[in-house]
Design an enzyme around this catalytic site. Structure first.
Site, PDB file in Angstrom:
ATOM      1  N   ASP A 180       0.824  -1.205   0.000  1.00 40.21           N
ATOM      2  CA  ASP A 180       0.000   0.000   0.000  1.00 40.21           C
ATOM      3  C   ASP A 180       0.861   1.259   0.000  1.00 40.21           C
ATOM      4  O   ASP A 180       0.528   2.253  -0.645  1.00 40.21           O
ATOM      5  CB  ASP A 180      -0.889   0.044   1.264  1.00 40.21           C
ATOM      6  N   HIS A 214     -12.770   6.969   3.527  1.00 41.62           N
ATOM      7  CA  HIS A 214     -12.130   6.155   4.574  1.00 41.62           C
ATOM      8  C   HIS A 214     -12.107   6.899   5.909  1.00 41.62           C
ATOM      9  O   HIS A 214     -12.049   8.130   5.943  1.00 41.62           O
ATOM     10  CB  HIS A 214     -10.688   5.816   4.169  1.00 41.62           C
ATOM     11  N   TYR A 236      -9.340   8.601  -6.321  1.00 37.69           N
ATOM     12  CA  TYR A 236      -8.611   7.699  -7.209  1.00 37.69           C
ATOM     13  C   TYR A 236      -9.138   7.656  -8.633  1.00 37.69           C
ATOM     14  O   TYR A 236      -8.674   6.868  -9.427  1.00 37.69           O
ATOM     15  CB  TYR A 236      -8.528   6.317  -6.536  1.00 37.69           C
ATOM     16  N   ASP A 241     -13.493  12.154   3.494  1.00 39.74           N
ATOM     17  CA  ASP A 241     -12.917  11.064   2.698  1.00 39.74           C
ATOM     18  C   ASP A 241     -13.788   9.818   2.915  1.00 39.74           C
ATOM     19  O   ASP A 241     -14.423   9.679   3.964  1.00 39.74           O
ATOM     20  CB  ASP A 241     -11.503  10.825   3.235  1.00 39.74           C
ATOM     21  N   HIS A 271      -4.211   8.904   7.152  1.00 41.07           N
ATOM     22  CA  HIS A 271      -3.950   7.573   7.738  1.00 41.07           C
ATOM     23  C   HIS A 271      -2.584   7.445   8.403  1.00 41.07           C
ATOM     24  O   HIS A 271      -2.362   6.481   9.138  1.00 41.07           O
ATOM     25  CB  HIS A 271      -4.066   6.485   6.662  1.00 41.07           C
ATOM     26  N   ASP A 323     -12.407  10.501  -2.676  1.00 42.72           N
ATOM     27  CA  ASP A 323     -12.825   9.120  -2.945  1.00 42.72           C
ATOM     28  C   ASP A 323     -14.247   8.851  -2.457  1.00 42.72           C
ATOM     29  O   ASP A 323     -14.761   7.746  -2.606  1.00 42.72           O
ATOM     30  CB  ASP A 323     -11.830   8.098  -2.361  1.00 42.72           C
ATOM     31  N   GLY A 350      -2.174   3.258   4.434  1.00 42.70           N
ATOM     32  CA  GLY A 350      -3.152   3.723   3.438  1.00 42.70           C
ATOM     33  C   GLY A 350      -2.645   4.830   2.529  1.00 42.70           C
ATOM     34  O   GLY A 350      -3.329   5.847   2.371  1.00 42.70           O
TER      35      GLY A 350
HETATM   36 ZN   LIG Z   1      -9.659   7.618   1.327  1.00 40.00          ZN
END
Ligand SMILES: [Zn+2]
Length: 483
Positions: A110, A189, A314, A187, A152, A275, A160
Site C-alpha cells: 500500500d 475512509h 482515485y 474522505d 492515515h 474518494d 493507506g
Molecule cells: Zn480515502
C-alpha cells in the site's frame, strides 16, 4: 430529538460580495512523484487540479504560495525520530538494507518506497503547516493545500498511501493560537491517524464521515468517542454504500451544526478526500460534485478560520474537477460548467464539463439507520459544552495583520515565517500537550493504548481485485478511443 429527516438538495449558492482572503498552497514538484506503476494513488491529480484552477482564473481571487517543505524537526513534532529518519534515508535502491524497518514502519504494497518519497511527504507537510501559520497570524481566512489531507499516517507507521500526517502537524500549529480546533473528514475512509493523534485531548474534536464495514482501515465505529479528557471529542459517522447527495447533506449538516453549537471551535480543518465521489476507483459512495462541495460550502458558512486539505481520490479527472469547483466556492465563485482549455484537457472527455454525476446505485443508508446514528451523536455531544479545558474567555484574538500585502507575499514565498513567528508569540498557554520544543510532551499525544477502542484489523486499502479491474478499465478505455 435526533431523528433523521431527508432535506431537499438545493442548488449551492455563494455570496459574491463576501470577501474572504484565501491562501492557496501549491508546489509544482508534487506532480512528479509516483507511487509506482498501477498504484491507485497518483500525485499527478494535484497538478491536474492546479491547472484547472489556474485556467478558470482563480489566481486573480486568491494568494498563491509555495510553502517551504517541512523539515525533519518539524515532522518530529508528531512522528518519532526513528520513523522520520527511516523515511529520509530509504530509497528503492537501498531498500534491501531496511528489511526489518519495512515491516516495522509498514512500508510495502500500500505504501511503497519510491524515489523522492521524503520530499513528497515534506511538500504535503509544509503546505499544511504554513497554511496553519498564516491562519494563526490572521493573514488569511481560508488556507488550501490539496497536497495535504493524508489522514492515515501514524506516529511511527505509514498507512493507506500516507507517510507523513500533515493534518496532525497543521493542527498542532493551529493549537498554538486556538483553544479548540475542529477536524472534519469527508474522505470515504475513516480519518484514523488524526483521530488517534488527538484521541485523549478535548482541544481537538475529530469528526469523520466514512464507509464502515469490511472497509479500510476498519476503525471508526459509532461507539468510538475518545478516552480520558478526550471522551466525547471523537465523532464517528459510519456509513453504508451508495450514500447520495441529499442523504449526505441531511446527516452532515445537523452533525456539524450541533458540533459548532456545543463545542464552539475557533478554527476548523476540513479534509476533502475525493474518494467519496461517485465512480471512485476505491470508494463506494454516490456523491456528485455538488454533494461533495456542499460540505465545503456549509463549513465555510460558519465564518471561522478554515484549512481545506486534499486526501484520497482515485478517479483523477473527478478529483481535479471537484477540488477546482470547491476552490471556486471558497472564493465565492460558481464556476462555468464548461471546462476552460487546460494542460490536461483531453482527460475530461467526452463531455469536458465541470461535473461529477451520481450513478443509479442503491443507497444502503436507511432513514432508521441514520436516525440511530444521529441520536447517539447528539446525545454524546451534550457532554462537550462545558468540558473544554481552555475557556472561551481565554480565547486570544488572532493577531491583527498590520503588514502590507506585498511584504506578506514576498516572505511567504520563501520562508517558514509563520512557524517562527508563532514560536516567538505563543499566547495560548501550553496547558497539556503542546510545546513544539518539548518532544516528550508532544509524543504523549498519541500514547493512549490502542486495542480497546481501536481495533486495528490488518487490511489493505487496495482491494485484492483492484489491479485486475484497473487492467480491464484500461482495455475499455483503449477500446473507446478506437471506436
Ligand atoms: Zn480515502
Amino acid at each position: 430529538m435526533g431523528t433523521f429527516q431527508l432535506m431537499p438538495f438545493d442548488p449551492l449558492s455563494v455570496d459574491p460580495s463576501e470577501k474572504k482572503r484565501v491562501a492557496y498552497f501549491y508546489d509544482s514538484d508534487v506532480g512528479n512523484y509516483a507511487y509506482g506503476a498501477g498504484h491507485p494513488m497518483k500525485p499527478h491529480r494535484i497538478r491536474m487540479a492546479h491547472s484547472l484552477i489556474m485556467n478558470y482564473g482563480l489566481y486573480k481571487k486568491m494568494e498563491i504560495y509555495r510553502a517551504k517543505p517541512a523539515t525533519k524537526q518539524e515532522m518530529c513534532q508528531f512522528h518519532t525520530d526513528e520513523y522520520i529518519d527511516f523515511l529520509a534515508r530509504v530509497t528503492p535502491d537501498n531498500l534491501d538494507m531496511f528489511s526489518k524497518e519495512q515491516i516495522k514502519f509498514n512500508v510495502g504494497d500500500d505504501c511503497p518506497v519510491f524515489d523522492g518519497l521524503f520530499e513528497y511527504a515534506a511538500i504535503s507537510g509544509g503546505g499544511s503547516m504554513e497554511g496553519a501559520a498564516r491562519l494563526n497570524r490572521g493573514k488569511c481566512d481560508i488556507a488550501i493545500n490539496y497536497a495535504g489531507g493524508l489522514h492515515h499516517a501514524k506516529k511511527s507507521e505509514a498507512s493507506g498511501f500516507c507517510y507523513l500526517n500533515d493534518i496532525v502537524l497543521g493542527i498542532i500549529e493551529l493549537l498554538r493560537y486556538h483553544p479548540r480546533v475542529l477536524y472534519i473528514d469527508i474522505d470515504v475512509h475513516h480519518g484514523d491517524g488524526v483521530e488517534e493523534a488527538f484521541y485523549t485531548t478535548d482541544r481537538v474534536m475529530t469528526c469523520s464521515f466514512h464507509k464502515y464495514g469490511e472497509f479500510f482501515p476498519g476503525t471508526g465505529e459509532l461507539r468510538d468517542i475518545g478516552v480520558g479528557k478526550g471522551k466525547h471529542h471523537a465523532v464517528n459517522v459510519p456509513l453504508r454504500d451508495g450514500i447520495d447527495d441529499a442523504t449526505y447533506k441531511s446527516i452532515f449538516e445537523p452533525v456539524i451544526k450541533r458540533i459548532m453549537d456545543w463545542y464552539q471551535p475557533s478554527a476548523v480543518v476540513l479534509q476533502c478526500g475525493g474518494d467519496s465521489l461517485s465512480g471512485d476507483r476505491l470508494g463506494c459512495f454516490n456523491l456528485s460534485i455538488k454533494g461533495h462541495a456542499n460540505c465545503v460550502n456549509y463549513v465555510k458558512s460558519f465564518n471561522i478560520p478554515m484549512m481545506v486539505l486534499g486526501g484520497g481520490g482515485y478517479t483523477m479527472r473527478n478529483v481535479s474537477r471537484t477540488w477546482t469547483y470547491e476552490t471556486g466556492l471558497l472564493n465565492n465563485t460558481l464556476l462555468d460548467p464548461e471546462l476552460p482549455y487546460n494542460d490536461y484537457y483531453e482527460y475530461y472527455g467526452p463531455d469536458y464539463q465541470l461535473d461529477v454525476r451520481p450513478s443509479n446505485m442503491h443507497n444502503a443508508n436507511s432513514p432508521e439507520y441514520l436516525s440511530k446514528i444521529l441520536s447517539q451523536i447528539f446525545s454524546n455531544l451534550e457532554n462537550t459544552r462545558h468540558t473544554p479545558s481552555v475557556q472561551m474567555n481565554d480565547v486570544p484574538h488572532d493577531l491583527e495583520d498590520f503588514g502590507d500585502e506585498e511584504e506578506d507575499t514576498a516572505d511567504a514565498m520563501d520562508t517558514k515565517g509563520g512557524s517562527q513567528f508563532a514560536r516567538d508569540n505563543i499566547i495560548v498557554p501550553d496547558n497539556e500537550f503542546y510545546d513544539g520544543d518539548d518532544k516528550q510532551k508532544s509524543k504523549d499525544i498519541s500514547d493512549h493504548k490502542d486495542g480497546e477502542t481501536h481495533p486495528r484489523p490488518t487490511m489493505s486499502i487496495i482491494p485484492p481485485d483492484y489491479y485486475e479491474k484497473a487492467a480491464a478499465d484500461m482495455v475499455k478505455e483503449l477500446e473507446n478511443e478506437e471506436s
